[in-house]
Enzyme design. Structure first.
Site, PDB file in Angstrom:
ATOM      1  N   TRP A  23       0.825  -1.220   0.000  1.00  0.00           N
ATOM      2  CA  TRP A  23       0.000   0.000   0.000  1.00  0.00           C
ATOM      3  C   TRP A  23       0.857   1.268   0.000  1.00  0.00           C
ATOM      4  O   TRP A  23       0.350   2.366  -0.003  1.00  0.00           O
ATOM      5  CB  TRP A  23      -0.896   0.035   1.240  1.00  0.00           C
ATOM      6  CG  TRP A  23      -0.159  -0.282   2.506  1.00  0.00           C
ATOM      7  CD1 TRP A  23       0.548   0.588   3.269  1.00  0.00           C
ATOM      8  CD2 TRP A  23      -0.045  -1.554   3.128  1.00  0.00           C
ATOM      9  NE1 TRP A  23       1.091  -0.063   4.338  1.00  0.00           N
ATOM     10  CE2 TRP A  23       0.741  -1.392   4.275  1.00  0.00           C
ATOM     11  CE3 TRP A  23      -0.539  -2.842   2.820  1.00  0.00           C
ATOM     12  CZ2 TRP A  23       1.049  -2.451   5.128  1.00  0.00           C
ATOM     13  CZ3 TRP A  23      -0.232  -3.886   3.658  1.00  0.00           C
ATOM     14  CH2 TRP A  23       0.548  -3.689   4.794  1.00  0.00           C
ATOM     15  N   ARG A  24       2.159   1.094   0.035  1.00  0.00           N
ATOM     16  CA  ARG A  24       3.015   2.262   0.237  1.00  0.00           C
ATOM     17  C   ARG A  24       3.576   2.813  -1.084  1.00  0.00           C
ATOM     18  O   ARG A  24       3.984   2.051  -1.944  1.00  0.00           O
ATOM     19  CB  ARG A  24       4.177   1.872   1.149  1.00  0.00           C
ATOM     20  CG  ARG A  24       5.163   2.992   1.373  1.00  0.00           C
ATOM     21  CD  ARG A  24       6.241   2.601   2.338  1.00  0.00           C
ATOM     22  NE  ARG A  24       5.819   2.720   3.719  1.00  0.00           N
ATOM     23  CZ  ARG A  24       6.598   2.431   4.764  1.00  0.00           C
ATOM     24  NH1 ARG A  24       7.822   1.967   4.574  1.00  0.00           N
ATOM     25  NH2 ARG A  24       6.146   2.584   5.983  1.00  0.00           N
ATOM     26  N   GLU A  45      -4.592   1.142   6.703  1.00  0.00           N
ATOM     27  CA  GLU A  45      -4.578   1.612   8.095  1.00  0.00           C
ATOM     28  C   GLU A  45      -5.664   0.924   8.915  1.00  0.00           C
ATOM     29  O   GLU A  45      -5.444   0.572  10.069  1.00  0.00           O
ATOM     30  CB  GLU A  45      -4.733   3.135   8.162  1.00  0.00           C
ATOM     31  CG  GLU A  45      -3.480   3.891   7.753  1.00  0.00           C
ATOM     32  CD  GLU A  45      -2.278   3.576   8.643  1.00  0.00           C
ATOM     33  OE1 GLU A  45      -2.452   3.205   9.812  1.00  0.00           O
ATOM     34  OE2 GLU A  45      -1.138   3.684   8.147  1.00  0.00           O
ATOM     35  N   LEU A  88      -9.114 -11.956  10.032  1.00  0.00           N
ATOM     36  CA  LEU A  88      -8.342 -10.753  10.415  1.00  0.00           C
ATOM     37  C   LEU A  88      -8.702 -10.270  11.821  1.00  0.00           C
ATOM     38  O   LEU A  88      -7.964  -9.507  12.423  1.00  0.00           O
ATOM     39  CB  LEU A  88      -8.619  -9.607   9.437  1.00  0.00           C
ATOM     40  CG  LEU A  88      -7.572  -9.273   8.390  1.00  0.00           C
ATOM     41  CD1 LEU A  88      -7.942  -7.973   7.679  1.00  0.00           C
ATOM     42  CD2 LEU A  88      -6.174  -9.130   8.971  1.00  0.00           C
ATOM     43  N   GLY A  89      -9.876 -10.684  12.319  1.00  0.00           N
ATOM     44  CA  GLY A  89     -10.272 -10.327  13.685  1.00  0.00           C
ATOM     45  C   GLY A  89     -10.831  -8.914  13.802  1.00  0.00           C
ATOM     46  O   GLY A  89     -10.836  -8.144  12.838  1.00  0.00           O
ATOM     47  N   TYR A 128      -6.803   8.395  15.195  1.00  0.00           N
ATOM     48  CA  TYR A 128      -5.570   7.789  14.683  1.00  0.00           C
ATOM     49  C   TYR A 128      -5.629   7.622  13.162  1.00  0.00           C
ATOM     50  O   TYR A 128      -4.718   8.025  12.435  1.00  0.00           O
ATOM     51  CB  TYR A 128      -5.295   6.426  15.355  1.00  0.00           C
ATOM     52  CG  TYR A 128      -4.141   5.739  14.681  1.00  0.00           C
ATOM     53  CD1 TYR A 128      -2.833   6.060  15.030  1.00  0.00           C
ATOM     54  CD2 TYR A 128      -4.350   4.849  13.630  1.00  0.00           C
ATOM     55  CE1 TYR A 128      -1.761   5.493  14.362  1.00  0.00           C
ATOM     56  CE2 TYR A 128      -3.285   4.283  12.947  1.00  0.00           C
ATOM     57  CZ  TYR A 128      -1.992   4.599  13.324  1.00  0.00           C
ATOM     58  OH  TYR A 128      -0.931   4.060  12.646  1.00  0.00           O
ATOM     59  N   ASP A 146       1.421   5.349  16.830  1.00  0.00           N
ATOM     60  CA  ASP A 146       1.042   3.955  17.098  1.00  0.00           C
ATOM     61  C   ASP A 146       2.024   3.398  18.147  1.00  0.00           C
ATOM     62  O   ASP A 146       2.822   4.139  18.723  1.00  0.00           O
ATOM     63  CB  ASP A 146       1.043   3.134  15.798  1.00  0.00           C
ATOM     64  CG  ASP A 146       2.444   2.959  15.212  1.00  0.00           C
ATOM     65  OD1 ASP A 146       3.407   3.554  15.750  1.00  0.00           O
ATOM     66  OD2 ASP A 146       2.585   2.202  14.239  1.00  0.00           O
ATOM     67  N   CYS A 198      14.311   0.346  16.293  1.00  0.00           N
ATOM     68  CA  CYS A 198      14.012   0.568  17.718  1.00  0.00           C
ATOM     69  C   CYS A 198      12.953  -0.452  18.150  1.00  0.00           C
ATOM     70  O   CYS A 198      11.854  -0.111  18.556  1.00  0.00           O
ATOM     71  CB  CYS A 198      13.516   2.009  17.909  1.00  0.00           C
ATOM     72  SG  CYS A 198      13.533   2.505  19.640  1.00  0.00           S
ATOM     73  N   CYS A 208      20.924   3.373  14.326  1.00  0.00           N
ATOM     74  CA  CYS A 208      19.807   4.319  14.472  1.00  0.00           C
ATOM     75  C   CYS A 208      20.221   5.750  14.130  1.00  0.00           C
ATOM     76  O   CYS A 208      21.173   6.279  14.705  1.00  0.00           O
ATOM     77  CB  CYS A 208      19.282   4.260  15.904  1.00  0.00           C
ATOM     78  SG  CYS A 208      17.945   5.435  16.195  1.00  0.00           S
ATOM     79  N   THR A 303      -9.900  -9.679  23.049  1.00  0.00           N
ATOM     80  CA  THR A 303      -9.175  -8.602  23.721  1.00  0.00           C
ATOM     81  C   THR A 303      -9.391  -8.629  25.229  1.00  0.00           C
ATOM     82  O   THR A 303      -8.461  -8.434  25.990  1.00  0.00           O
ATOM     83  CB  THR A 303      -9.639  -7.230  23.177  1.00  0.00           C
ATOM     84  OG1 THR A 303      -9.731  -7.335  21.774  1.00  0.00           O
ATOM     85  CG2 THR A 303      -8.672  -6.125  23.553  1.00  0.00           C
TER      86      THR A 303
HETATM   87  S1  SF4 Z   1      19.208   4.930  19.834  1.00  0.00           S
HETATM   88 FE1  SF4 Z   1      17.524   4.709  18.400  1.00  0.00          FE
HETATM   89  S2  SF4 Z   1      17.132   2.490  18.399  1.00  0.00           S
HETATM   90 FE2  SF4 Z   1      18.316   2.954  20.229  1.00  0.00          FE
HETATM   91  S3  SF4 Z   1      16.774   3.274  21.798  1.00  0.00           S
HETATM   92 FE3  SF4 Z   1      17.307   5.272  20.956  1.00  0.00          FE
HETATM   93  S4  SF4 Z   1      15.759   5.648  19.389  1.00  0.00           S
HETATM   94 FE4  SF4 Z   1      15.737   3.467  19.844  1.00  0.00          FE
END
Ligand code: SF4
Length: 352
Positions: A23-24, A45, A88-89, A128, A146, A198, A208, A303
């Site tokens: 979808w992107r 979404e 899909l619930g 959202y 999110d 992350c 990161c 849930t």
């Molecule tokens: S450095 Fe980046 S990956 Fe590591 S905790 Fe912080 S935001 Fe998350």
């Protein structure tokens, strides 16, 4: 001194590492002027709420192949859409999906409104989804928060207040970072960062783009964040489902009431579901028959509760009329049209 998180650093990372999704519209195509189709953004979404990307992909492709435009979806039969959503619930989403598609088709000439307020006025669209569609489809500088974004913000700011109390603070942090340049790409970039770098466990901080600005990384607390308030134990409910087969192979099914759990979905007739601390629900056989109770229960977790469903089966002659539901001929019966709980029951009761 620690740097401030820079949206541009994240966008450059996204330009190189954006996930490909059906979808992107990726950052390169977007820079070349390709605009996302609001119908596809909205559909994805809605499907992604409470569901993983991996689980959604095949449903998204099936839906967009069968109903390529919002007007096609609006014209579909309710039962067809509910069956296509089976598995899909969170079935209220499918009912709201149809309501929304019909409102867009009938009241907006098949064109999605392009603002947060306009989207919010549609049935079944909450804050959202309105933010996500406004940002991703229309490049509005809306903040999309999110679970991934909450985690990134909690770590970036070393926020130790547990969720859900910290939601407001984390949203404010996310709002403060949302840029006016490329907000659609940015919204997807933060989600991608949370999903791929992350991550809940073992974040790859070495890769990161926001590490120089990350307070949790500086403090070494990233693995403990975000903190979460302890979950309440879910209660257990019980009930009975009746799986009736006619001698010609037809199955007795009924469409569940529009409101309530699995509303509007096809299922096996059954009793109410009541908490195990209460007396068992009254029997509610849908037809006169000799019942056999299966040794195994169908178990499913919703849930807010776990369900244990006793399964009773029966074989009935051709001339036996049901008091509830209707027989579906063997060649027309598709287990895939059933929600997961009902499919589990079928798998336990089907003739081997
Ligand atoms: S450095 Fe980046 S990956 Fe590591 S905790 Fe912080 S935001 Fe998350």
């Amino acid at each position: 001194m620690r740097e401030t998180a820079d949206p541009d650093a994240l966008l450059s990372w996204y330009d190189r590492h954006a996930r490909q999704m059906p979808w992107r519209v990726g950052p390169k195509a977007r820079a070349d002027g390709v605009r996302p189709d609001p119908y596809r953004v909205w559909l994805s979404e809605v499907m992604l709420q409470q569901t993983t990307v991996a689980a959604v992909k095949s449903y998204f492709l099936a839906f967009t192949e069968r109903w390529p435009r919002v007007t096609d979806l609006a014209a579909a039969e309710d039962a067809e859409v509910m069956a296509a959503w089976a598995g899909l619930g969170y079935y209220a989403r499918a009912r709201n999906l149809l309501k929304c598609a019909r409102a867009v088709a009938e009241e907006h000439g098949g064109v999605f409104p392009d603002t947060h307020a306009g989207l919010m006025a549609l049935p079944g669209i909450g804050p959202y989804t309105a933010s996500a569609v406004a940002a991703i489809a229309f490049d509005r500088p809306e903040t999309v928060v999110d679970g991934n974004v909450e985690r990134v913000m909690a770590r970036l700011h070393d926020e130790h207040m547990p969720l859900p109390q910290s939601k407001k603070i984390l949203t404010e942090h996310a709002e403060a970072l949302t840029p006016t340049d490329r907000p659609g790409d940015y919204a997807q970039a933060v989600m991608d960062l949370g999903a791929t770098i992350c991550t809940p466990r073992n974040p790859a901080c070495g890769l990161c783009p926001w590490r120089p600005a990350c307070a949790a990384w500086a403090a070494g607390t990233q693995a403990e964040l975000p903190k979460k308030a302890p979950k309440k134990r879910k209660p257990i409910r019980q009930g009975t489902a009746y799986l009736v087969r006619r001698v010609d192979g037809a199955w007795l099914l009924e469409t569940r009431p529009e409101t309530g759990l699995l509303g509007g979905m096809l299922g096996w007739p059954g009793t109410d579901w009541v908490d195990t601390s209460e007396p068992a629900p009254a029997e509610a056989p849908p037809i006169r028959a000799e019942w056999k109770t299966l040794p195994e229960e169908a178990r499913h977790t919703f849930t807010h509760f776990h369900l244990r469903l006793t399964l009773k089966t029966a074989l009935v002659p051709m001339d036996r009329a049901p008091e509830r539901g209707a027989f579906v001929a063997a060649e027309e019966f598709r287990p895939a049209d059933l929600p997961t709980l009902m499919r589990k029951a079928f798998d336990l009761a089907r003739p081997r």
